[in-house]
Structure formats: C-alpha cells, structure tokens
Scaffold this motif. Sequence first.
Motif, PDB file in Angstrom:
ATOM      1  N   ASP A   1       0.758  -1.327  -0.247  1.00 44.54           N
ATOM      2  CA  ASP A   1       0.192   0.014   0.209  1.00 44.54           C
ATOM      3  C   ASP A   1       0.968   1.300  -0.152  1.00 44.54           C
ATOM      4  O   ASP A   1       0.628   2.139  -0.682  1.00 44.54           O
ATOM      5  CB  ASP A   1      -0.883   0.104   1.057  1.00 44.54           C
ATOM      6  N   ARG A   2       1.912   1.174   0.908  1.00 44.07           N
ATOM      7  CA  ARG A   2       2.767   2.537   0.836  1.00 44.07           C
ATOM      8  C   ARG A   2       3.623   2.494  -0.544  1.00 44.07           C
ATOM      9  O   ARG A   2       3.480   3.740  -0.944  1.00 44.07           O
ATOM     10  CB  ARG A   2       3.608   2.199   1.938  1.00 44.07           C
ATOM     11  N   ALA A   3       3.995   1.380  -1.105  1.00 39.16           N
ATOM     12  CA  ALA A   3       4.658   1.682  -2.224  1.00 39.16           C
ATOM     13  C   ALA A   3       3.755   2.091  -3.384  1.00 39.16           C
ATOM     14  O   ALA A   3       4.237   2.873  -4.190  1.00 39.16           O
ATOM     15  CB  ALA A   3       5.285   0.282  -2.722  1.00 39.16           C
ATOM     16  N   GLU A   4       2.731   1.642  -3.481  1.00 36.99           N
ATOM     17  CA  GLU A   4       1.600   1.982  -4.472  1.00 36.99           C
ATOM     18  C   GLU A   4       1.241   3.480  -4.204  1.00 36.99           C
ATOM     19  O   GLU A   4       1.204   4.138  -5.294  1.00 36.99           O
ATOM     20  CB  GLU A   4       0.277   1.329  -4.506  1.00 36.99           C
ATOM     21  N   ALA A   5       1.155   4.124  -3.195  1.00 34.25           N
ATOM     22  CA  ALA A   5       0.770   5.230  -2.908  1.00 34.25           C
ATOM     23  C   ALA A   5       2.106   6.204  -3.312  1.00 34.25           C
ATOM     24  O   ALA A   5       1.643   7.285  -3.839  1.00 34.25           O
ATOM     25  CB  ALA A   5       0.413   5.433  -1.108  1.00 34.25           C
ATOM     26  N   ALA A   6       3.213   5.912  -2.969  1.00 36.91           N
ATOM     27  CA  ALA A   6       4.291   6.831  -3.473  1.00 36.91           C
ATOM     28  C   ALA A   6       4.331   6.460  -4.949  1.00 36.91           C
ATOM     29  O   ALA A   6       4.655   7.992  -5.367  1.00 36.91           O
ATOM     30  CB  ALA A   6       5.455   6.118  -2.721  1.00 36.91           C
ATOM     31  N   ILE A   7       4.058   5.747  -5.536  1.00 35.95           N
ATOM     32  CA  ILE A   7       4.099   5.635  -7.026  1.00 35.95           C
ATOM     33  C   ILE A   7       2.951   6.541  -7.683  1.00 35.95           C
ATOM     34  O   ILE A   7       3.340   7.322  -8.585  1.00 35.95           O
ATOM     35  CB  ILE A   7       4.192   4.031  -7.753  1.00 35.95           C
ATOM     36  N   ALA A   8       1.994   6.506  -6.841  1.00 43.97           N
ATOM     37  CA  ALA A   8       0.603   7.168  -7.371  1.00 43.97           C
ATOM     38  C   ALA A   8       1.234   8.908  -7.371  1.00 43.97           C
ATOM     39  O   ALA A   8       0.995   9.606  -8.081  1.00 43.97           O
ATOM     40  CB  ALA A   8      -0.557   7.248  -6.604  1.00 43.97           C
ATOM     41  N   ASP A   9       2.112   9.212  -6.164  1.00 42.40           N
ATOM     42  CA  ASP A   9       2.354  10.385  -5.896  1.00 42.40           C
ATOM     43  C   ASP A   9       3.498  10.854  -7.088  1.00 42.40           C
ATOM     44  O   ASP A   9       3.405  11.830  -7.516  1.00 42.40           O
ATOM     45  CB  ASP A   9       2.938  10.610  -4.656  1.00 42.40           C
TER      46      ASP A   9
END
Length: 141
Positions: free
Chosen positions: A86-94
Amino acid sequence: MQRYVDALHGDEEAARASGRTEAAAVAGRLEQLDISLEIAEHRMAAELAATEEQFTGAVEAELHRWDAYLDRMQTKAATKTGVARDRAEAAIADLRQRRLAIGARVAAAGTATDDGWRDAKTHALAELDELNAKAATAWRD
C-alpha cells in the motif's frame, strides 16, 4: 548411497533455482540502472539546453524514461504485500502525479515568452530534482 545422491540432486536443484532468482534480480537492477542513466543523460541535455526546443525535447525524453522507471517501480511494488505494498503504491501514485505536473509545465513553457520559458525551465528542473529525490527514497523503501 541413494539417499545421499537424492539429497545432492535436491541441493543442486535448490542452487539452480536460487541462481535463477538471483539472475532475475540482477537483471532487474541492471534495467533500473540503465533507465536511471538515461534519465541523467536527458537531464544533462535539459540543463545545457540553449533553446526552448532543445529544452522541451530533452525534458520530454526524460519524462518518457520516468514512465519506464515508474513502471519498474510498480512491478517491484506488486511483489510486496499488505502495508508495504500500500505504501509503495501510494508513493508511485504521488510520483506519477508529479511527473504529469512537470509535463504540463513543460508544455505550457511552449507558449511562454523568451523569459517565460527560461523561468519554466528553472521550475521544471527543480521539480525534476524533487521527483528524482522522492523516487530514490521510494525505491529504497
């Protein structure tokens, strides 16, 4: 004796499987390094650009490589589970959002006056530096 030979065959297969896994990891890392090198080369061209066309072309090429970089990060994130994923995907979205904003700024620079595109160049390069720093942090996480 057969048990010993069977154990050796099992160890051999485990070593081969480990080697394949390690080879895939090395290949993935080399791909990531190639993309990072291309990003750096395009960055240098953008920084040295004397005309709006040179700058725009260099940044567009860099942004194209950023797309590949973010796709590689997405592939890495897919191997994670739970909160880490979840953290990785949020960072990628940002990071993707930042990348799109930079693209929009560069496109807007094409309609600016001579001084305006130089200001846009300064801002875009700063935003690319920030994107790079945030991506490096996200890649390590």
